[in-house]
Each structure stands twice: as structure tokens, then as C-alpha cells.
Design an enzyme around this catalytic site. Structure first.
Site, PDB file in Angstrom:
ATOM      1  N   GLY A 267       0.748  -1.094  -0.020  1.00 16.47           N
ATOM      2  CA  GLY A 267      -0.208  -0.119  -0.040  1.00 16.47           C
ATOM      3  C   GLY A 267       0.842   1.159  -0.120  1.00 16.47           C
ATOM      4  O   GLY A 267       2.124   1.186   0.000  1.00 16.47           O
ATOM      5  N   VAL A 268       0.167   2.472  -0.064  1.00 13.98           N
ATOM      6  CA  VAL A 268       0.955   3.521   0.036  1.00 13.98           C
ATOM      7  C   VAL A 268       1.361   4.200   1.406  1.00 13.98           C
ATOM      8  O   VAL A 268       0.723   3.630   2.406  1.00 13.98           O
ATOM      9  CB  VAL A 268       0.090   4.881  -0.667  1.00 13.98           C
ATOM     10  CG1 VAL A 268       0.144   4.525  -2.092  1.00 13.98           C
ATOM     11  CG2 VAL A 268      -1.168   4.801  -0.254  1.00 13.98           C
ATOM     12  N   GLY A 269       2.259   4.818   1.272  1.00 10.91           N
ATOM     13  CA  GLY A 269       2.729   5.212   2.890  1.00 10.91           C
ATOM     14  C   GLY A 269       4.172   4.842   3.148  1.00 10.91           C
ATOM     15  O   GLY A 269       4.890   4.123   2.253  1.00 10.91           O
ATOM     16  N   GLU A 292      -1.021  -2.246  -6.804  1.00  8.28           N
ATOM     17  CA  GLU A 292      -1.762  -1.356  -7.445  1.00  8.28           C
ATOM     18  C   GLU A 292      -0.863  -0.147  -7.884  1.00  8.28           C
ATOM     19  O   GLU A 292      -1.157   0.679  -8.784  1.00  8.28           O
ATOM     20  CB  GLU A 292      -3.151  -1.033  -6.963  1.00  8.28           C
ATOM     21  CG  GLU A 292      -2.795  -0.369  -5.433  1.00  8.28           C
ATOM     22  CD  GLU A 292      -4.384  -0.118  -4.643  1.00  8.28           C
ATOM     23  OE1 GLU A 292      -5.216  -0.771  -5.058  1.00  8.28           O
ATOM     24  OE2 GLU A 292      -4.448   0.670  -4.145  1.00  8.28           O
ATOM     25  N   ILE A 362      -5.365   2.748  10.363  1.00  8.25           N
ATOM     26  CA  ILE A 362      -5.546   3.737  11.364  1.00  8.25           C
ATOM     27  C   ILE A 362      -5.528   3.103  12.832  1.00  8.25           C
ATOM     28  O   ILE A 362      -4.711   3.382  13.578  1.00  8.25           O
ATOM     29  CB  ILE A 362      -6.667   4.634  11.087  1.00  8.25           C
ATOM     30  CG1 ILE A 362      -6.244   5.396   9.899  1.00  8.25           C
ATOM     31  CG2 ILE A 362      -7.063   5.292  12.599  1.00  8.25           C
ATOM     32  CD1 ILE A 362      -7.688   6.518   9.438  1.00  8.25           C
ATOM     33  N   ASN A 382      -8.687   8.852   4.160  1.00 12.83           N
ATOM     34  CA  ASN A 382      -8.657   8.729   2.561  1.00 12.83           C
ATOM     35  C   ASN A 382      -9.744   7.898   1.946  1.00 12.83           C
ATOM     36  O   ASN A 382     -10.620   8.130   1.238  1.00 12.83           O
ATOM     37  CB  ASN A 382      -7.375   8.086   2.084  1.00 12.83           C
ATOM     38  CG  ASN A 382      -6.314   9.184   2.740  1.00 12.83           C
ATOM     39  OD1 ASN A 382      -6.521  10.288   2.720  1.00 12.83           O
ATOM     40  ND2 ASN A 382      -5.343   8.288   3.208  1.00 12.83           N
ATOM     41  N   GLY A 386      -7.570   0.285  -2.282  1.00 13.24           N
ATOM     42  CA  GLY A 386      -7.459  -1.158  -2.711  1.00 13.24           C
ATOM     43  C   GLY A 386      -7.216  -2.110  -1.519  1.00 13.24           C
ATOM     44  O   GLY A 386      -6.872  -3.351  -1.877  1.00 13.24           O
ATOM     45  N   LYS A 406      -0.811  10.719  17.461  1.00 14.87           N
ATOM     46  CA  LYS A 406      -0.892  12.014  18.338  1.00 14.87           C
ATOM     47  C   LYS A 406      -0.387  12.186  19.526  1.00 14.87           C
ATOM     48  O   LYS A 406      -0.766  12.392  20.415  1.00 14.87           O
ATOM     49  CB  LYS A 406      -2.531  12.523  18.320  1.00 14.87           C
ATOM     50  CG  LYS A 406      -3.263  12.399  17.044  1.00 14.87           C
ATOM     51  CD  LYS A 406      -3.066  13.409  16.005  1.00 14.87           C
ATOM     52  CE  LYS A 406      -3.964  13.450  15.101  1.00 14.87           C
ATOM     53  NZ  LYS A 406      -3.195  14.213  13.605  1.00 14.87           N
TER      54      LYS A 406
END
Ligand code: 0RQ
Length: 501
Positions: A267-269, A292, A362, A382, A386, A406
């Protein structure tokens, strides 16, 4: 030299403003674009100008916008800036648009990315009035050389009543040959198996087709993709990457995976990217990827010869990664294949190939339910993207996150997630910088023990343990997945009330 060599389409050349004038208030508009690659650079900006002028006259001008995934400031940012969107699907990461969605001003349909095309074909979203699609070139016979993402372009081109093409000369002309557009899809009951048994197998055409009679404008542009600098992996990302790579080593040793692993999805990140960095120095050779988005980490693996090939639907590169790709486009041809997102993320293919799925989250709860998309139950970050397409159907899936958010006010491991994207039935392995919890084959009680001991931050561990113990004691007849319903979301409520869980 013009990139538009088809005489019929060359006659439709227009300015961005002329093309934008063909979009009417209330239209549904399908655009190209996926993780900042391949979005139309000029027409949406011109459309935003028109909307602005309409607003100044006191008129309403909004559209519904359908994309592949996230776009760039020239699309979501510009249209959100003039309050020009009434509806958006299936994924967004633009902060201004996120604010409007969370304020209830824009209806957001957060769909699995492999579902959007078929749901459009099923008619679930209504008619598509206009498609605005970026391409690298138009060939003499009218076929289109796609750009840096394929996303839902095929479907939007076919479903839309009118088509606007943006031909972007910034895109390398050498992109010809990087794509495989599958034209065998049908709707039930006419579907047949998709005959793909290897990540790099070609099952389609290198070009997109368009009915020339639908093309109302062809706009020439010269503008780069969005490319966000990647966060350098921090100590936590590196720790998680090391845990993950070591776990893969363990799986190979146990005979559950071949030495070259199985096709990787990331995934993204920054953590998924750090995992790719971890694989660079690991012993695995002959890796493949069925994913993806191609982030820098995958390019590094390709360049190092560790990864033989990658199938995806788009790029998501940093400025440096993008330059590296542009400088060496030819060398990647045959090793990088872009597909439509309903194929890159297809459940049938992900399951057949046995993909290893690595995605951010998350929060997760003690029983292994994962929230990828919502903050404190109600606000979207977001979207599911996918992650569900891959995780649900993967051979093995991982969800990764820091154990705290946080500044420690939030524990990413909670009694009950405030929103569920991936259920306890789908999730295999959770990783935080604290450790790794392998949940495969475990009962909920055993999962809770493992998640608390291995993944929760020490500051929150005792309270989680206490929660489970009290939930077990409270209802001896309901000990399968023990919860205290008055308290299960109490940690989130406390954060909203007091700024701390
Ligand atoms: O918020 O920006 O306000 O500080 O969430 O957190 O730690 O930067 O994480 O960039 O890796 O993204 C799940 C969002 C993780 C991403 C998610 C807050 C945190 C910060 C981001 P701020 P990080 P990442 C393929 C796969 C779904 C789509 C997907 C995602 C912000 O991975 O969108 O997987 N996934 N697609 O402060 C409240 C918590 C929190 C929290 C973090 N427990 N509670 N806020 N944050 N943990 C790609 C595509 O599909 C296109």
C-alpha cells in the site's frame, strides 16, 4: 511534433476552456488519475474557473466526479476550492476535499477500488456524461497510448456519452508498450474466468480504444504528474519492516512459501515503502509484484535486480523516483506492466496468484478488526482504497501502524475499532513498532492475548488486559468475543471529550 496523429481526432483539437465549456452543471464526470499519476492537468482547472464565474453570478455549478483513485491539486484541490463537487468516488486524499466531505458538503462514495468499474457497468452510479482522460499519444488509427496510470480509464471511455482527451507531451512517448488493457470483461451472467496465471502475463491490448464519434475535444498539455516527496522511513517504520521481512523468512523456512516469496502488494505510505527497502538487503531473489501502485521502493528492488517485474495500475513516485523512471524509461519496459484497476486489484487474480498484501491502518482492535479509513468513527481520512481488494483475497496479509498516534494521546490498539474495513475474519498479521501478532488460526481470546502482548504500546497494555478480563468476567455465557458494550468505544469517546484516550 504533435502527439495526435489521427486525422479525425486532430480536427477536434480545442483549448482547455473550450473543452470545459462542454461540461454542464449536474453532470457526472469520469476522469483519469490514480495516486497522483495520469490525472488531466488542464480541463478540470478550466472547469473550476467556469464554476467560480458561475458562483460569482449567483449560479450553482457542481458536478459528480468519478476517478481511479486520488488525483492532484489540479483536480480535487481546484474543484474543492470552488465548491464544485456534489459527489466524489471512489477514493480521495486531497485535504481540502476531505474537509468538505467531513463537513457533509460533498457526498463521498468510498468504494473498493476494484468495484468502481463494475458498479458503473451495473448502472449503480447512474449515467456518466463526460470522460476526461489523459493519454500520452493518439495513434494514426485512433488508438490511445495510455499515460502513467490506467485506473478506470477504459470503463469511463466506454461508458461516457462524451469524451475529452488530454494529450500530455510531458509523458514519455516511450510509455507505449507499458500497458495491458483487458477487453474481455463482461457483466454477469456472461462472465468467464480471467486467464491470468502470472503477474506479468498479457491478457489484453497495449492501447485504449475510444469511439471517435464520442470525442468532443482533444486538448494538448505539457504538465507533470503530482509527485509527493516520500517521508524518509523513521525508526518505527524500519522496525516494522524488519519484523515483516523476518516473518517472511520464517514462512519460507516453514515451507509455507517459496524462497522467491509470492507476488507482493504494498500500500501507499512510508512503512510499506520501508518494507521494500528491507527486502533490498534481504536474501530473497526473483521477487514479483502484483500490486496497484509503484512506489520508489519497488523501483529500487527492480534496479537492484531483486524484483523481476511488477504489475500495477499506476505510479506513485517521489520527485527523485519519477526522475529516475523518466531517465530510464526504456529499461523498465517489459518489467513494468500497468493494468486497469479492476484487473490489478481483481479478487479472482489476487487469490489465484497468492498475493502477500501489506497495508497501513489507522487502528486495530484486540480481536483483529482493522480500521483503515475513519478517524474516531465519523471522519474519513482517505478511504478503503485497494486495501480490501487485496487483504480479503491475499494468501497472507499484514496491517502495519505505529502503536501510538497524536503524540501518545491515542492508542492504535483499542478495545473495539470505531469503524471496520477489514473484519477479524480477514486479518492475518498485525505489526506495530512494538512487535508482530500472527493471528492466523486463533480464537478471538487468543488473538486478544497476542495483540495486547505484542502490538499495544506499554502505556496502554494494562488497560487493554483489564478490559478483556472484566469483559470475560461480566458475562460467563458470552465468552467467545467478550466485550463491555458500555465501554467498548469509551476510549474514543474519552479522546473526543478530553483529548486523550
Ligand atoms: O493524521 O496527518 O492529521 O497527522 O492518520 O497517519 O501515521 O501518517 O499513516 O500515511 O501510513 O496512512 C491508514 C491513513 C495510514 C493509509 C492510512 C492519523 C495520523 C495522521 C495518517 P495527521 P500516518 P500513513 C493502496 C492501499 C487506506 C487505503 C489503503 C490509508 C494520519 O494507509 O489511507 O490502504 N489506507 N490503500 O495522526 C486517529 C489513530 C490514528 C490516527 C493515525 N489511531 N487515530 N488518527 N492517525 N493513526 C493505495 C490505494 O488504495 C490508492
Amino acid at each position: 511534433m504533435s502527439r495526435i496523429s489521427c486525422p479525425v481526432l486532430a480536427r477536434r483539437t480545442a483549448s482547455a476552456a473550450e473543452a470545459a465549456a462542454l461540461v454542464r452543471p449536474g453532470d457526472s464526470v469520469g476522469i483519469s488519475g490514480f495516486t497522483g499519476a495520469g490525472f488531466p492537468k488542464a480541463v478540470p482547472v478550466a472547469l473550476a474557473d467556469r464554476m467560480q464565474a458561475a458562483r460569482a453570478r449567483g449560479e450553482d455549478f457542481q458536478i459528480g466526479l468519478w476517478s481511479g483513485a486520488s488525483t492532484g491539486p489540479a483536480v480535487d484541490g481546484a474543484l474543492a476550492g470552488v465548491h464544485g463537487l456534489s459527489k466524489r468516488l471512489p477514493y480521495n486524499s486531497d485535504p481540502d476535499l476531505r474537509r468538505l466531505i467531513n463537513a457533509g458538503e460533498v457526498d463521498y462514495v468510498d468504494a473498493h477500488l476494484s468495484h468502481a468499474a463494475q458498479q458503473a457497468w451495473f448502472g449503480f452510479y447512474g449515467d456518466l456524461d463526460v470522460a476526461i482522460i489523459e493519454v500520452a499519444a493518439v495513434l494514426p488509427n485512433g488508438l490511445l497510448v495510455p499515460g502513467t496510470s490506467l485506473g478506470n480509464n477504459k470503463t469511463w471511455l466506454e461508458r461516457a456519452h462524451k469524451v475529452v482527451l488530454e494529450v500530455n507531451s510531458w509523458l514519455p512517448r516511450d510509455l507505449e508498450g507499458f500497458h495491458d488493457v483487458y477487453y474481455g470483461a463482461a457483466v454477469p451472467p456472461h462472465r468467464i474466468p480471467i486467464q491470468l496465471t502470472h503477474p506479468m502475463q498479457r491478457i489484453g491490448d497495449p492501447y485504449l480504444r475510444v469511439d471517435p464519434s464520442k470525442v468532443v475535444a482533444v486538448v494538448e498539455t505539457h504538465a507533470p504528474d503530482r509527485n509527493s516527496p516520500l517521508d524518509e522511513p523513521d525508526d518505527n517504520s524500519r522496525a516494522m519492516a524488519a519484523l515483516l521481512v523476518d516473518f517472511l523468512r520464517h514462512e519460507v523456512a516453514a515451507g509455507r512459501m517459496p524462497p522467491g516469496l509470492l507476488p507482493l502488494q504494498s500500500g501507499v505510505g512510508s512503512t510499506p515503502n520501508a518494507v521494500m527497502e528491507g527486502l533490498l538487503t534481504a536474501e530473497f531473489e526473483g521477487l514479483t509484484s502484483f500490486t496497484e501502485v509503484i512506489q520508489d521502493g519497488l523501483l529500487d528492488l527492480l534496479d537492484a535486480g531483486k524484483l523481476t517485474s511488477v504489475s500495477a495500475t499506476s505510479f506513485g513516485l517521489s520527485p527523485a523516483g519519477q526522475q529516475r523512471f523518466l531517465d530510464n524509461v526504456g529499461s523498465y519496459k517489459g518489467r513494468v506492466l500497468l493494468r486497469s484497476q479492476d484487473i490489478s486489484n481483481h479478487p479472482e487474480l489476487v487469490r489465484r496468484l497468492g498475493v502477500i498484501a501489506i497495508n497501513g491502518m489507522i487502528e486495530a482492535d484486540i480481536y483483529g478488526n482493522v480500521n483503515s479509513s475513519h478517524v474516531m468513527g465519523s471522519a474519513i481520512m482517505n478511504g478503503v482504497g485497494g486495501s480490501g481488494d487485496f487483504a480479503r483475497n491475499a494468501y497472507l496479509n499484514f496491517f502495519v501502524s505505529d502503536s501510538l498516534a497524536k503524540g501518545g494521546a491515542i492508542s492504535s490498539i483499542v478495545p473495539m475499532v470505531s469503524h471496520v474495513d477489514h473484519t477479524e475474519h480477514d486479518v492475518h498479521v498485525l505489526i506495530t513498532e512494538q512487535g508482530l501478532a500472527d493471528l492466523r488460526g486463533l480464537s478471538p481470546t487468543d488473538r486478544a492475548d497476542r495483540v495486547i502482548a505484542h502490538c499495544a504500546h506499554p502505556d496502554y497494555r494494562d488497560r487493554l488486559r483489564d478490559y478483556v478480563d472484566r469483559a470475560r468476567a461480566a458475562r460467563p455465557e458470552a465468552r467467545h468475543t467478550p466485550h463491555l458494550l458500555d465501554e467498548a468505544l469509551g476510549w474514543h469517546a474519552a479522546y473526543l471529550r478530553e483529548g486523550r484516550m
